[in-house]
Design a protein around this motif. Sequence first.
Motif, short mmCIF file in Angstrom:
data_model
loop_
_atom_site.label_atom_id
_atom_site.label_comp_id
_atom_site.label_asym_id
_atom_site.label_seq_id
_atom_site.Cartn_x
_atom_site.Cartn_y
_atom_site.Cartn_z
N ARG A 109 -9.01 40.11 87.41
CA ARG A 109 -9.75 38.97 87.95
C ARG A 109 -9.27 37.64 87.36
O ARG A 109 -9.61 36.58 87.88
CB ARG A 109 -11.25 39.13 87.75
N GLU A 337 -13.56 41.09 93.19
CA GLU A 337 -13.28 41.34 91.77
C GLU A 337 -13.23 42.81 91.44
O GLU A 337 -12.64 43.21 90.43
CB GLU A 337 -14.34 40.66 90.90
N LEU A 380 -10.28 34.76 93.93
CA LEU A 380 -10.20 34.96 92.49
C LEU A 380 -9.91 33.64 91.76
O LEU A 380 -10.50 33.35 90.72
CB LEU A 380 -9.12 35.99 92.16
#
Length: 465
Positions: A109, A337, A380
């Motif tokens: 992430r 994520e 992200l």
Amino acid sequence: MKTYLFYDIESTGLNKAFDQVLHFAAIRTDLNLKELQRYELKIKLNPDVIPSPYALLTHKMGIKEISQGMPEFAAIKQIHQWLNEPGTISLGYNTLGFDDEFLRFSFYRNLLKPYTHQYNNQCSRMDLYPMALMFFLFKKNVLTWPEKDNIPSLKLENINTANQLVAGRAHHAMIDVEITLELARRFFQERDMWDYVCGYFKKEMDKQRTESLQQDIVILVSNKLGSKIFFQCPALFLGNHQHYLNQSLWLRLDTEELTQTTLDTVKENTWVINKKPGEPNFILPFKERFFSRISQDRLTLAKQNTLWLHNQPEIFTKIKAHYTHYTYPVYPNTDIEASLYLNGFWSAEEELFCQRFHTATLSEKAQLAEHTPHARLQSLALRILGRNYPEALSPHQAKQFTDYLQRIHSRNENDIPIDYQGKKRLTPNAAKEEIKALRSGTSLTDEDMTLLIEFEEYLDTQKQP
């Protein structure tokens, strides 16, 4: 130069995709376990993470403490560099059961390569917990082994208490690293055993050992089996998984339910454990020196079950087919994520974006996030900026991040993001329910009560639409 990196993390909870590291500590040693260097980081709580009160009571880090520290983005980048230093063998106590995968999601992430510390530049991994199982079973004299209600307990804190390895509070990252290193030094005194067990973490050596035993009954050593049966059982090789590469499958032979299996009850009546090369679980030959802790009744049952399988070829074939072709359920609405295992490795173009993002200035990072055509990279990158550097967001991006925060804190169950296993992200409301459960069913100290009161006050400040 090859080195060991003993490490530990304390986190906001147990969800590897949604929770975050709060405290990282590590000690680097040479291969003779001589200390070379120490590392330690405290990491600031992300605005989109709601800690589990169970975690706070475990590591005793209150909301005031975890509201300070390094931004996650900078800290995880530093941890990634430490684990990827050429020749690093990263290990801890149950790190392959928890910490390693937790860091893998943290790397992902934060737009870092999640797997390179496993294989690149002569890096590799080990885990002292499964090694402790082997020493407990076959070199018991190296330690005083703790028991609880006459059952072995291999929790790190209990081993430390029984052997007085290190002074200090358990579940403090650096203290736990020090305990793990001292435990390793005890094991290292039995050098032949140490070297033999280390071989199970070398993929080619472990693969050769495992493949040489696929035609016979074996002894399987696994923490999944539990301390009541001394973490071991007779098992039989079923085959290699046809979907998940490099996984062999082993059928437990000492269960009474096995002979009750029909063509329609394979899942309900059988117990199969997966094995990857270079990782727990451990496969041993079916020899008396290895099964001294297995009762005669279990050994007899295993032999009877093996004969039953031989006489039920159709059912045995069905058992093999079920497990070698089984795939985990896929949740199409998995949060970005948590999609590490769903979307595969970064493409070459995505890797280039990640590299540019890490070297860019804050304003350049915001521009990169705004204009990338890759949806997962955009999401992200936006979250990285919103968590760590909100001042860099454009008005449009700030609105997107605010909308995201409102959604993940929603009281509407359908709005709450889920991970790759279908588990929901913890919300303020769910955390309050956990606090209620703790107060009603747990004996709490004054320190615990203070931590929960402060945490409740923090939860009241989190907006829930």
